[in-house]
Design an enzyme around this catalytic site. Structure first.
Site, mmCIF file in Angstrom:
data_model
loop_
_atom_site.group_PDB
_atom_site.id
_atom_site.type_symbol
_atom_site.label_atom_id
_atom_site.label_comp_id
_atom_site.label_asym_id
_atom_site.label_seq_id
_atom_site.Cartn_x
_atom_site.Cartn_y
_atom_site.Cartn_z
ATOM 1 N N LYS A 46 0.859 -1.187 0.035
ATOM 2 C CA LYS A 46 -0.093 -0.018 0.065
ATOM 3 C C LYS A 46 0.692 1.110 -0.047
ATOM 4 O O LYS A 46 0.520 2.324 -0.474
ATOM 5 C CB LYS A 46 -0.927 -0.001 1.278
ATOM 6 C CG LYS A 46 -2.134 -1.013 1.164
ATOM 7 C CD LYS A 46 -3.070 -0.969 1.962
ATOM 8 C CE LYS A 46 -4.247 -1.823 1.754
ATOM 9 N NZ LYS A 46 -5.045 -2.254 2.794
ATOM 10 N N LYS B 226 -5.615 -10.715 -5.729
ATOM 11 C CA LYS B 226 -6.660 -11.008 -4.939
ATOM 12 C C LYS B 226 -7.827 -9.978 -5.379
ATOM 13 O O LYS B 226 -7.780 -8.924 -5.737
ATOM 14 C CB LYS B 226 -6.431 -11.280 -3.639
ATOM 15 C CG LYS B 226 -6.171 -9.896 -2.930
ATOM 16 C CD LYS B 226 -6.174 -10.000 -1.354
ATOM 17 C CE LYS B 226 -6.065 -8.506 -1.278
ATOM 18 N NZ LYS B 226 -5.803 -7.974 0.241
ATOM 19 N N LYS C 104 -11.605 -4.628 -2.720
ATOM 20 C CA LYS C 104 -12.821 -3.497 -2.568
ATOM 21 C C LYS C 104 -12.281 -2.435 -3.320
ATOM 22 O O LYS C 104 -13.053 -1.519 -4.070
ATOM 23 C CB LYS C 104 -12.980 -3.336 -1.305
ATOM 24 C CG LYS C 104 -14.056 -4.285 -0.459
ATOM 25 C CD LYS C 104 -14.371 -3.665 0.778
ATOM 26 C CE LYS C 104 -13.266 -3.663 2.038
ATOM 27 N NZ LYS C 104 -13.409 -4.330 2.866
HETATM 28 P P1 TYM Z 1 -10.828 -6.327 4.843
HETATM 29 O O1 TYM Z 1 -11.913 -5.508 4.956
HETATM 30 O O2 TYM Z 1 -9.776 -6.230 3.638
HETATM 31 O O3 TYM Z 1 -11.201 -7.827 4.717
HETATM 32 C C1 TYM Z 1 -12.211 -8.386 5.477
HETATM 33 C C2 TYM Z 1 -12.256 -9.776 5.361
HETATM 34 O O4 TYM Z 1 -12.389 -10.594 4.252
HETATM 35 C C3 TYM Z 1 -11.137 -11.239 3.615
HETATM 36 N N1 TYM Z 1 -10.821 -11.117 2.384
HETATM 37 C C4 TYM Z 1 -10.859 -12.107 1.476
HETATM 38 N N2 TYM Z 1 -10.883 -13.399 1.594
HETATM 39 C C5 TYM Z 1 -10.734 -14.286 0.516
HETATM 40 N N3 TYM Z 1 -10.514 -13.634 -0.799
HETATM 41 C C6 TYM Z 1 -10.288 -12.218 -0.896
HETATM 42 N N4 TYM Z 1 -10.143 -11.809 -2.122
HETATM 43 C C7 TYM Z 1 -10.493 -11.622 0.520
HETATM 44 N N5 TYM Z 1 -10.304 -10.246 0.383
HETATM 45 C C8 TYM Z 1 -10.757 -9.764 1.847
HETATM 46 C C9 TYM Z 1 -9.953 -10.328 4.673
HETATM 47 O O5 TYM Z 1 -8.930 -11.493 4.695
HETATM 48 C C10 TYM Z 1 -10.644 -10.287 6.153
HETATM 49 O O6 TYM Z 1 -11.015 -11.355 6.744
HETATM 50 N N6 TYM Z 1 -7.042 -5.764 8.221
HETATM 51 C C11 TYM Z 1 -8.489 -6.318 7.961
HETATM 52 C C12 TYM Z 1 -9.493 -5.753 8.962
HETATM 53 C C13 TYM Z 1 -9.597 -5.915 10.392
HETATM 54 C C14 TYM Z 1 -9.481 -7.040 11.128
HETATM 55 C C15 TYM Z 1 -9.314 -6.459 12.410
HETATM 56 C C16 TYM Z 1 -9.911 -8.470 10.791
HETATM 57 C C17 TYM Z 1 -9.249 -4.898 11.280
HETATM 58 N N7 TYM Z 1 -9.212 -5.284 12.478
HETATM 59 C C18 TYM Z 1 -9.181 -7.611 13.553
HETATM 60 C C19 TYM Z 1 -9.777 -9.520 11.969
HETATM 61 C C20 TYM Z 1 -9.441 -8.810 13.315
HETATM 62 C C21 TYM Z 1 -8.943 -6.242 6.630
HETATM 63 O O7 TYM Z 1 -8.362 -5.318 5.878
HETATM 64 O O8 TYM Z 1 -10.054 -6.896 6.116
#
Ligand code: TYM
Length: 327
Positions: A111, A192, A195
């Site tokens: 990023k 991957k 969003k």
């Molecule tokens: P985020 O918002 O990017 O994604 C939310 C969840 O979706 C999963 N994910 C995917 N799984 C499969 N294929 C994909 N292409 C894909 N894209 C996203 C992510 O692995 C995630 O589980 N840092 C985290 C948010 C967060 C968090 C936390 C998670 C903040 N604090 C504490 C767990 C515990 C994130 O950016 O998720």
């Protein structure tokens, strides 16, 4: 009962990767564990964003989680910025995490790469994430594959803190599903699905059925015809994963069924499966959108429940770190 915590950023409409890699497992876990789910708006502030859109995106993300099956009566669902203990604990953990380990985070490198100016918030992102998790005595964190490294850091920080200040935190574990943990972009199956990308290779959960069908039917595959799950066939493997995750069928079983006939039938079947899988979610979202106040109230209740839990952990942390009580 295990304590489960996970979160999602409100940086855009949720997509099929979020649902298959994470959210659908959260829904299933509500019945067996003590579950807490969070819309992590403070994490969304670490990259440039439009302030007037933040509140609406946060509401929409929460509503999509409810539409996907989270039930605020059976889990704790809340917005991160409504519970100040997350930022308070981040500071304490900032004094335990090291510059070197944060500098090794691959998501930070991705990023920040090529950016003229990088915020301290983006660098500190994994520490805020560790605080989210550790503030709730979490045992398990259901996430997609891309969050493994952040979970390792969370564990390292918790272990180091406990070693330095005495047993305070539960050391959590990541739970990553065997199928669907890394759904790839349909147009670029080596990246991957995400969003932030405006790519036609993303399926957003509220996309029109015709758009979804078109996107899956025009997924990039390869010039062969053999339906096989293999690293050298990322496009076909991705379609197999999507179909397996949305139908509950095994990859081997699907490889057998689509062995002959090329990629056309696989794409058509995957498109149909995704459309069917998402239809009830879209219908429930439309209902929630008619009464926005109801979701807002549920989030306020969720924040109350979460704050009560996090306050207790913070009291422990303040004591362990030797801060003067307010009296
Ligand atoms: P985020 O918002 O990017 O994604 C939310 C969840 O979706 C999963 N994910 C995917 N799984 C499969 N294929 C994909 N292409 C894909 N894209 C996203 C992510 O692995 C995630 O589980 N840092 C985290 C948010 C967060 C968090 C936390 C998670 C903040 N604090 C504490 C767990 C515990 C994130 O950016 O998720």
């Amino acid at each position: 009962m295990a304590r489960v915590f996970s979160g999602v950023k409100p940086t855009g409409e949720l997509h099929l990767g979020n649902l298959l890699g994470a959210v659908r497992h959260w829904v299933a876990q509500q019945d067996q564990d003590d579950t807490i789910f969070c819309v992590v708006d403070l994490h969304a502030m670490t990259i440039p964003y439009e302030a007037p859109e933040m509140a609406d995106l946060t509401w929409k993300t929460a509503a999509m989680l409810i539409a996907a099956g989270l039930d605020p009566n059976r889990c704790t669902l809340f917005v991160q910025s409504h519970v100040p203990q997350h930022t308070e604990l981040t500071w304490t953990l900032n004094c335990v995490a090291t510059f070197g380990e944060l500098n090794r985070m691959t998501q930070f490198k991705e990023k920040s790469g090529g950016q003229e100016s990088v915020s301290v918030g983006l660098f500190d992102y994994p520490v805020l994430m560790a605080a989210d998790i550790l503030a709730y005595d979490t045992d398990k964190v259901p996430v997609g594959d891309d969050q493994r490294q952040h979970l390792e850091l969370t564990r390292d920080v918790a272990i180091r803190f406990n070693h330095r200040f005495g047993d305070t935190f539960v050391v959590p574990e990541a739970t990553v599903p065997p199928v669907g943990a890394r759904i790839m972009d349909l147009q670029d199956p080596t990246s991957k699905m995400s969003k932030s990308s405006a790519s036609p290779g993303t399926v957003a959960l509220l996309d029109d059925e015709k758009v979804i069908t078109k996107r899956i039917r025009s997924a990039v595959t390869d010039s062969e015809t053999e339906v096989r799950h293999a690293p050298e066939k990322p496009g076909v493997s991705n379609l197999l994963e999507i179909l397996a995750a949305t139908t509950g069928r095994g990859i081997k079983d699907l490889e057998g069924e689509f062995a002959s006939g090329g990629y056309g039938p696989l794409k058509d079947t995957a498109a149909e499966a995704v459309v069917e899988f998402l239809r009830p979610l879209r219908e429930r979202y439309a209902e929630l959108d008619k009464d926005r106040e109801q979701v807002t109230k549920q989030l306020a209740l969720g924040a109350q429940k979460a704050e009560a839990m996090a306050t207790k952990v913070m009291e422990r942390v303040r004591k362990a770190t030797g801060l003067l009580p307010r009296g």
